[in-house]
Design a protein around this motif. Structure first.
Motif, PDB file in Angstrom:
ATOM      1  N   ALA A   1      -3.930   8.814   0.434  1.00 29.16           N
ATOM      2  CA  ALA A   1      -4.077   7.376   0.625  1.00 29.16           C
ATOM      3  C   ALA A   1      -2.976   6.950   1.594  1.00 29.16           C
ATOM      4  N   MET A   2      -2.812   5.646   1.789  1.00 23.02           N
ATOM      5  CA  MET A   2      -1.917   5.200   2.851  1.00 23.02           C
ATOM      6  C   MET A   2      -0.711   4.383   2.373  1.00 23.02           C
ATOM      7  N   GLU A   3      -0.598   4.100   1.074  1.00 24.05           N
ATOM      8  CA  GLU A   3       0.427   3.141   0.650  1.00 24.05           C
ATOM      9  C   GLU A   3       1.419   3.649  -0.394  1.00 24.05           C
ATOM     10  N   GLY A   4       1.084   4.694  -1.133  1.00 20.20           N
ATOM     11  CA  GLY A   4       1.887   5.060  -2.297  1.00 20.20           C
ATOM     12  C   GLY A   4       3.359   5.266  -2.010  1.00 20.20           C
ATOM     13  N   PHE A   5       3.668   6.006  -0.944  1.00 22.74           N
ATOM     14  CA  PHE A   5       5.073   6.295  -0.666  1.00 22.74           C
ATOM     15  C   PHE A   5       5.839   5.026  -0.302  1.00 22.74           C
ATOM     16  N   GLY A   6       5.197   4.117   0.416  1.00 22.24           N
ATOM     17  CA  GLY A   6       5.855   2.858   0.743  1.00 22.24           C
ATOM     18  C   GLY A   6       6.181   2.048  -0.490  1.00 22.24           C
ATOM     19  N   VAL A   7       5.228   1.977  -1.425  1.00 17.72           N
ATOM     20  CA  VAL A   7       5.472   1.261  -2.679  1.00 17.72           C
ATOM     21  C   VAL A   7       6.597   1.931  -3.457  1.00 17.72           C
ATOM     22  N   ALA A   8       6.596   3.263  -3.468  1.00 19.22           N
ATOM     23  CA  ALA A   8       7.640   3.995  -4.184  1.00 19.22           C
ATOM     24  C   ALA A   8       9.018   3.754  -3.579  1.00 19.22           C
ATOM     25  N   GLU A   9       9.089   3.673  -2.263  1.00 20.65           N
ATOM     26  CA  GLU A   9      10.367   3.399  -1.602  1.00 20.65           C
ATOM     27  C   GLU A   9      10.930   2.056  -2.061  1.00 20.65           C
ATOM     28  N   ALA A  10      10.072   1.040  -2.116  1.00 18.88           N
ATOM     29  CA  ALA A  10      10.534  -0.275  -2.560  1.00 18.88           C
ATOM     30  C   ALA A  10      10.955  -0.243  -4.020  1.00 18.88           C
ATOM     31  N   ALA A  11      10.134   0.380  -4.862  1.00 21.02           N
ATOM     32  CA  ALA A  11      10.455   0.426  -6.291  1.00 21.02           C
ATOM     33  C   ALA A  11      11.777   1.132  -6.547  1.00 21.02           C
ATOM     34  N   GLU A  12      12.002   2.230  -5.832  1.00 23.45           N
ATOM     35  CA  GLU A  12      13.239   2.990  -6.036  1.00 23.45           C
ATOM     36  C   GLU A  12      14.465   2.151  -5.721  1.00 23.45           C
ATOM     37  N   ARG A  13      14.381   1.316  -4.709  1.00 22.20           N
ATOM     38  CA  ARG A  13      15.532   0.497  -4.332  1.00 22.20           C
ATOM     39  C   ARG A  13      15.854  -0.579  -5.357  1.00 22.20           C
ATOM     40  N   PHE A  14      14.873  -0.901  -6.198  1.00 20.95           N
ATOM     41  CA  PHE A  14      15.101  -1.865  -7.265  1.00 20.95           C
ATOM     42  C   PHE A  14      15.286  -1.183  -8.617  1.00 20.95           C
ATOM     43  N   GLY A  15      15.309   0.149  -8.615  1.00 28.47           N
ATOM     44  CA  GLY A  15      15.521   0.890  -9.849  1.00 28.47           C
ATOM     45  C   GLY A  15      14.363   0.796 -10.827  1.00 28.47           C
ATOM     46  N   VAL A  16      13.140   0.667 -10.297  1.00 24.43           N
ATOM     47  CA  VAL A  16      11.951   0.503 -11.134  1.00 24.43           C
ATOM     48  C   VAL A  16      11.064   1.742 -10.987  1.00 24.43           C
TER      49      VAL A  16
END
Length: 235
Positions: free
Chosen positions: A169-184
């Motif tokens: 797919a095209m979005e998972g890693f981008g979402v994960a990058e954001a989540a990681e920066r917020f500790g989620v």
């Protein structure tokens, strides 16, 4: 449990919110995102591709008056046969940026091989198992690509580089990058609309995949609510 769900486009967002009844979801706006609230979930269509997904997820995470406890990247995607046939569900045991790196005379080198960055995230194992059990989803690596696969040769190359891959797919890693920066923690759930390989729009089953996505979220809502702090510390 506070859950943020990030899809690419509005039809995927609406497929998720339909899982919680026929009523009109409550919409509210934060900078860079329109969030629809349904069934206790906040769902946004963040745009196609990892950059748009990361930006939209980060805006939503930053604007939340109460912190989110989980971020889910969700939508339709391509499945690698025979592991994930059209119509099946996939939950990511690993979220991998498959084309983030450099081409060299010896082939592709991932960004980690260049000495910087990261190219994968691992969702919580207990949550992956629980979601797979509740939905019948296949668990395995979901590849994030900026260019969707359109040939048998490219599909074979991706599987050779990532033998455990079940979908792209095209979005998972981008979402994960954001989540990681917020500790989620992050999860990725995909309904397979097409086979990864030669591009054949006539063979895509987008409507069926969106229906499968709706059904899946109806099943995982109680799973997510029951995923306790204790469970998180076991991963």
């Amino acid at each position: 449990m506070r859950v943020l769900v990030v899809t690419a486009v509005p039809v995927e967002r609406d497929a998720v919110t339909r899982a919680f009844g026929d009523g009109q979801p409550q919409a509210h706006f934060v900078r860079g995102a329109e969030i629809h609230r349904a069934g206790g979930f906040d769902v946004l269509a963040g745009g196609a591709g990892p950059a748009a997904a990361a930006a939209s997820a980060a805006f939503a995470l930053a604007a939340a008056p109460v912190p989110y406890e989980l971020v889910v990247s969700a939508g339709i995607g391509g499945g690698f046969a025979p592991a994930a046939p059209v119509g099946s569900l996939v939950v990511a045991s690993g979220i991998v940026a498959a084309d983030l790196g450099a081409e060299t005379p010896d082939g592709f080198v991932p960004v980690t091989g260049l000495g910087f960055g990261r190219d994968r995230y691992l969702p919580p194992r207990s949550l992956v198992r629980a979601v797979a059990s509740a939905t019948g989803a296949v668990s395995g690596t979901v590849l994030t690509v900026s260019t969707v696969t359109g040939s048998a040769a490219r599909a074979s190359a991706l599987l050779a580089a990532h033998p455990g891959a079940v979908a792209e797919a095209m979005e998972g890693f981008g979402v994960a990058e954001a989540a990681e920066r917020f500790g989620v923690p992050v999860l990725e759930l995909r309904a397979v609309s097409n086979a990864v390989g030669p591009r054949d729009r006539a063979a895509w089953r987008i409507g069926e995949a969106l229906s499968a996505l709706t059904e899946a979220f109806g099943k995982i809502a109680p799973v997510l609510e029951g995923w306790t702090l204790h469970d998180r510390h076991l991963d």
